[in-house]
Scaffold this active site. Structure first.
Site, PDB file in Angstrom:
ATOM      1  N   ALA A  73       0.850  -1.190   0.000  1.00 30.89           N
ATOM      2  CA  ALA A  73       0.000   0.000   0.000  1.00 30.89           C
ATOM      3  C   ALA A  73       0.888   1.243   0.000  1.00 30.89           C
ATOM      4  CB  ALA A  73      -0.892  -0.007   1.236  1.00 30.89           C
ATOM      5  N   GLN A  75       1.390   3.587   2.145  1.00 33.57           N
ATOM      6  CA  GLN A  75       2.165   3.726   3.386  1.00 33.57           C
ATOM      7  C   GLN A  75       2.732   2.374   3.829  1.00 33.57           C
ATOM      8  OE1 GLN A  75       3.338   6.138   5.251  1.00 33.57           O
ATOM      9  NE2 GLN A  75       2.519   7.796   4.001  1.00 33.57           N
ATOM     10  N   SER A  76       3.217   1.589   2.902  1.00 35.41           N
ATOM     11  CA  SER A  76       3.751   0.263   3.233  1.00 35.41           C
ATOM     12  C   SER A  76       5.034   0.350   4.055  1.00 35.41           C
ATOM     13  CB  SER A  76       4.028  -0.499   1.934  1.00 35.41           C
ATOM     14  OG  SER A  76       4.803  -1.655   2.200  1.00 35.41           O
ATOM     15  N   ASN A  77       5.025  -0.299   5.200  1.00 34.48           N
ATOM     16  CA  ASN A  77       6.250  -0.407   6.012  1.00 34.48           C
ATOM     17  C   ASN A  77       7.210  -1.405   5.377  1.00 34.48           C
ATOM     18  OD1 ASN A  77       5.218   1.202   8.324  1.00 34.48           O
ATOM     19  ND2 ASN A  77       3.739  -0.471   8.426  1.00 34.48           N
ATOM     20  N   ALA A  79       7.615  -1.900   2.146  1.00 35.18           N
ATOM     21  CA  ALA A  79       8.315  -1.217   1.050  1.00 35.18           C
ATOM     22  C   ALA A  79       9.484  -0.401   1.615  1.00 35.18           C
ATOM     23  CB  ALA A  79       7.338  -0.320   0.292  1.00 35.18           C
TER      24      ALA A  79
END
Ligand SMILES: *Cc1c(COP(=O)(O)O)cnc(C)c1O
Length: 340
Positions: A73, A75-77, A79
């Site tokens: 997403a 706000q992917s942690n 990523a």
């Protein structure tokens, strides 16, 4: 059960601390609550993906990759931790970010994890919500390969049997810490999304016959689907470890009652959990995962499903970088979050 047989890049700060939450326990008046601090894994503000990436990035190195790709997403942690790991190893990193919330808030789209992705030198491209992100990644990876890159594609959340080894390792670490201080763990609770964390944990716990029940608090999929996803991945992980069938379907328990309107959209109990941990314990949760996981934990305590005298460990999976993409739901007189 010998994890040293699998290639690994040692980068996480381990073991993560196991701490008692005195003020939260007192406030809730029920069980003794402990926290396993996987928000403190050390890489670019920490989080649970770092343990998985230790095994995934070792595989990438072994195949001679010069580029890694993953998706998540906005706000992917995952990523963000992948971007940081790639920076550390001198690899290029490309991230596909899916718009799962439809938010046009500027901080949501540019601050928090997105800011850190770019600081670590990763390139990003956006995709509309609901696309087949795995297929999108394969398309982009093929294009990069045709340009001569050696691309290693990491699934969303780093959740395959290789990534889940990181949480088999966490299960061993936690049980060893509990043994050292004679702490009998009655329940282990964690947020569960792409399933690798819960699948790895349950595989590790069952493999050493720990006898600790694990509860996953869902952040997206309904209960049945979440449990199926976790069970399937646990079976693959157990097979990889050489102990197939160690996990039974009944060992996999998820509760998706705290998701609210959808993935990445906090509701009132998510915000309350974030505030309680911040104000009572000085610990930062996040609005997408650990805030919902903690909302479940708090509700189970209040309803007496976790009883007085029991010891509950909450696995903190990180995510605080996302707070800076969610200031619009966290600041004082913000619009009310979705009703419970
Ligand atoms: C990814 C993530 C989770 C969920 O872990 P999965 O292995 O995807 O189920 C929980 N908390 C945070 C902060 C995460 O980034």
């Amino acid at each position: 059960m010998h994890l040293a047989r699998f290639p690994r890049v040692f980068l996480a700060h381990l073991p993560t601390p196991l701490e008692k939450l005195d003020r939260l326990s007192k406030e809730l008046g029920g069980p003794e609550i402990w926290i396993k601090r996987d928000d403190c894994t050390g890489l670019s503000t920490g989080g649970n993906k770092t343990r998985k990436l230790e095994f995934l990035m070792a595989e990438a190195q072994a195949m001679g990759a010069d580029t890694v790709m993953t998706q998540g997403a906005t706000q992917s942690n995952h990523a963000r931790q992948t971007a940081a790991f790639a920076a550390k190893l001198g690899m290029a990193c490309h991230l596909l970010l899916e718009d799962r919330t439809g938010s046009n808030d500027s901080n949501y789209n540019n601050n928090g994890n997105v800011l850190l992705d770019h600081l670590h030198g990763a390139s990003t491209s956006k995709r509309a919500g609901g696309m087949d992100m795995q297929a999108e990644m394969e398309t982009v990876a093929e294009k990069l390969r045709s340009e001569g890159r050696k691309v290693y594609v990491i699934p969303g959340g780093g959740s395959n049997a290789t990534g889940a080894l990181g949480y088999v390792n966490c299960a061993f670490e936690l049980v060893s810490q509990a043994n050292d201080r004679a702490l009998v763990i009655d329940h282990l609770v964690t947020a569960t999304g792409s399933a690798g964390t819960q699948a790895g944990l349950i595989t590790g716990l069952k493999a050493i016959n720990a006898g600790i029940p694990l509860l996953g608090i869902g952040v997206r999929a309904p209960k049945e689907k979440q449990e199926e996803n976790v069970f399937k991945l646990a079976q693959l992980t157990a097979a990889k470890l050489g102990c197939p069938d160690v996990v039974a379907r009944g060992d996999v328990v998820a509760d998706s009652s705290y998701v609210g309107p959808g993935y990445g959209i906090p509701r009132a109990d998510t915000i309350e959990a974030i505030r309680m941990f911040a104000e009572l314990e000085g610990i930062l949760l996040d609005p997408v995962y650990s805030g919902k996981g903690a909302a479940g934990l708090i509700d189970y305590c209040r309803k007496g499903r976790f009883k007085k005298g029991e010891r509950v460990v909450f696995l903190h999976t990180g995510g605080s970088a996302a707070l800076f993409g969610y200031d619009h739901v966290l600041t004082g007189d913000a619009a009310p979050v979705a009703a419970q």
